[in-house]
Motif scaffolding. Sequence first.
Motif, mmCIF file in Angstrom:
data_model
loop_
_atom_site.group_PDB
_atom_site.id
_atom_site.type_symbol
_atom_site.label_atom_id
_atom_site.label_comp_id
_atom_site.label_asym_id
_atom_site.label_seq_id
_atom_site.Cartn_x
_atom_site.Cartn_y
_atom_site.Cartn_z
ATOM 1 N N UNK A 169 0.798 -1.179 0.000
ATOM 2 C CA UNK A 169 0.000 0.000 0.000
ATOM 3 C C UNK A 169 0.855 1.263 0.000
ATOM 4 N N UNK A 170 0.235 2.346 -0.294
ATOM 5 C CA UNK A 170 0.917 3.636 -0.301
ATOM 6 C C UNK A 170 0.803 4.294 1.065
ATOM 7 N N UNK A 171 1.919 4.806 1.547
ATOM 8 C CA UNK A 171 1.905 5.498 2.830
ATOM 9 C C UNK A 171 1.202 6.843 2.671
ATOM 10 N N UNK A 172 0.367 7.151 3.640
ATOM 11 C CA UNK A 172 -0.307 8.447 3.690
ATOM 12 C C UNK A 172 0.403 9.299 4.724
ATOM 13 N N UNK A 173 0.785 10.497 4.351
ATOM 14 C CA UNK A 173 1.560 11.377 5.213
ATOM 15 C C UNK A 173 0.689 12.470 5.822
ATOM 16 N N UNK A 174 1.031 12.847 7.046
ATOM 17 C CA UNK A 174 0.367 13.946 7.738
ATOM 18 C C UNK A 174 1.450 14.860 8.302
ATOM 19 N N UNK A 175 1.370 16.132 7.983
ATOM 20 C CA UNK A 175 2.343 17.093 8.507
ATOM 21 C C UNK A 175 1.898 17.502 9.907
ATOM 22 N N UNK A 176 2.742 17.217 10.898
ATOM 23 C CA UNK A 176 2.443 17.529 12.294
ATOM 24 C C UNK A 176 3.043 18.885 12.665
ATOM 25 N N UNK A 177 4.296 19.095 12.270
ATOM 26 C CA UNK A 177 4.974 20.379 12.488
ATOM 27 C C UNK A 177 5.699 20.736 11.202
ATOM 28 N N UNK A 178 5.729 22.036 10.907
ATOM 29 C CA UNK A 178 6.356 22.499 9.667
ATOM 30 C C UNK A 178 6.903 23.895 9.906
ATOM 31 N N UNK A 179 8.215 24.053 9.740
ATOM 32 C CA UNK A 179 8.844 25.359 9.929
ATOM 33 C C UNK A 179 9.769 25.638 8.750
ATOM 34 N N UNK A 180 9.268 26.327 7.717
ATOM 35 C CA UNK A 180 10.090 26.579 6.543
ATOM 36 C C UNK A 180 11.259 27.532 6.812
ATOM 37 N N UNK A 181 11.184 28.347 7.851
ATOM 38 C CA UNK A 181 12.302 29.239 8.175
ATOM 39 C C UNK A 181 13.480 28.471 8.761
ATOM 40 N N UNK A 182 13.190 27.558 9.681
ATOM 41 C CA UNK A 182 14.241 26.720 10.264
ATOM 42 C C UNK A 182 14.530 25.486 9.408
ATOM 43 N N UNK A 183 13.646 25.239 8.438
ATOM 44 C CA UNK A 183 13.734 24.079 7.545
ATOM 45 C C UNK A 183 13.691 22.779 8.342
ATOM 46 N N UNK A 184 12.649 22.666 9.165
ATOM 47 C CA UNK A 184 12.410 21.450 9.932
ATOM 48 C C UNK A 184 10.952 21.038 9.769
ATOM 49 N N UNK A 185 10.694 19.755 9.929
ATOM 50 C CA UNK A 185 9.325 19.256 9.848
ATOM 51 C C UNK A 185 9.216 17.958 10.629
ATOM 52 N N UNK A 213 3.389 9.010 9.131
ATOM 53 C CA UNK A 213 2.957 8.207 7.998
ATOM 54 C C UNK A 213 2.188 6.984 8.453
ATOM 55 N N UNK A 214 1.163 6.634 7.711
ATOM 56 C CA UNK A 214 0.372 5.434 7.990
ATOM 57 C C UNK A 214 0.227 4.645 6.687
ATOM 58 N N UNK A 215 0.205 3.332 6.825
ATOM 59 C CA UNK A 215 0.008 2.483 5.651
ATOM 60 C C UNK A 215 1.301 2.096 4.955
ATOM 61 N N UNK A 216 2.386 1.978 5.704
ATOM 62 C CA UNK A 216 3.683 1.627 5.116
ATOM 63 C C UNK A 216 3.720 0.163 4.686
ATOM 64 N N UNK A 217 3.992 -0.077 3.413
ATOM 65 C CA UNK A 217 4.130 -1.453 2.950
ATOM 66 C C UNK A 217 5.338 -2.123 3.580
ATOM 67 N N UNK A 218 6.396 -1.346 3.846
ATOM 68 C CA UNK A 218 7.595 -1.931 4.477
ATOM 69 C C UNK A 218 7.291 -2.360 5.912
ATOM 70 N N UNK A 219 6.543 -1.560 6.650
ATOM 71 C CA UNK A 219 6.166 -1.941 8.013
ATOM 72 C C UNK A 219 5.355 -3.226 7.988
ATOM 73 N N UNK A 220 4.453 -3.355 7.026
ATOM 74 C CA UNK A 220 3.649 -4.578 6.916
ATOM 75 C C UNK A 220 4.522 -5.796 6.634
ATOM 76 N N UNK A 221 5.500 -5.642 5.750
ATOM 77 C CA UNK A 221 6.415 -6.752 5.452
ATOM 78 C C UNK A 221 7.168 -7.166 6.711
ATOM 79 N N UNK A 222 7.674 -6.191 7.462
ATOM 80 C CA UNK A 222 8.416 -6.496 8.686
ATOM 81 C C UNK A 222 7.517 -7.197 9.704
ATOM 82 N N UNK A 223 6.300 -6.680 9.908
ATOM 83 C CA UNK A 223 5.390 -7.276 10.888
ATOM 84 C C UNK A 223 4.953 -8.680 10.465
ATOM 85 N N UNK A 224 4.576 -8.832 9.218
ATOM 86 C CA UNK A 224 4.048 -10.116 8.743
ATOM 87 C C UNK A 224 5.095 -11.219 8.689
#
Length: 86
Positions: A1-17, A21-32
């Motif tokens: 599946x495709x991971x869906x991203x949600x921006x929790x914090x975003x600071x373009x001046x400091x260039x940090x974010x 993410x939810x729905x990681x195919x890699x996480x599913x492979x590791x868990x399964x």
Amino acid sequence: GNMRYEIIEYDPLQKTALIRGRGSYMAEIFKNNHLFVSPKASCASARGRLSAYFTKAWGEDIVCEEMKCNAFGDDYCEFILLPKRI
């Protein structure tokens, strides 16, 4: 599946974010398949993708680290993005 991203914090001046993410195919492979890596992070492709997106958007090398991972029991994957210069 495709991971869906949600921006929790975003600071373009400091260039940090902080991105979740939810729905990681890699996480599913590791868990399964009961796989383990150290450190406890499985979403290398998401880290690379987020780093590339924010590097392009901000015009500066941005690194991405996975702070939480669904594959290892967290409710979601969480990534922090920082300028490489820090």
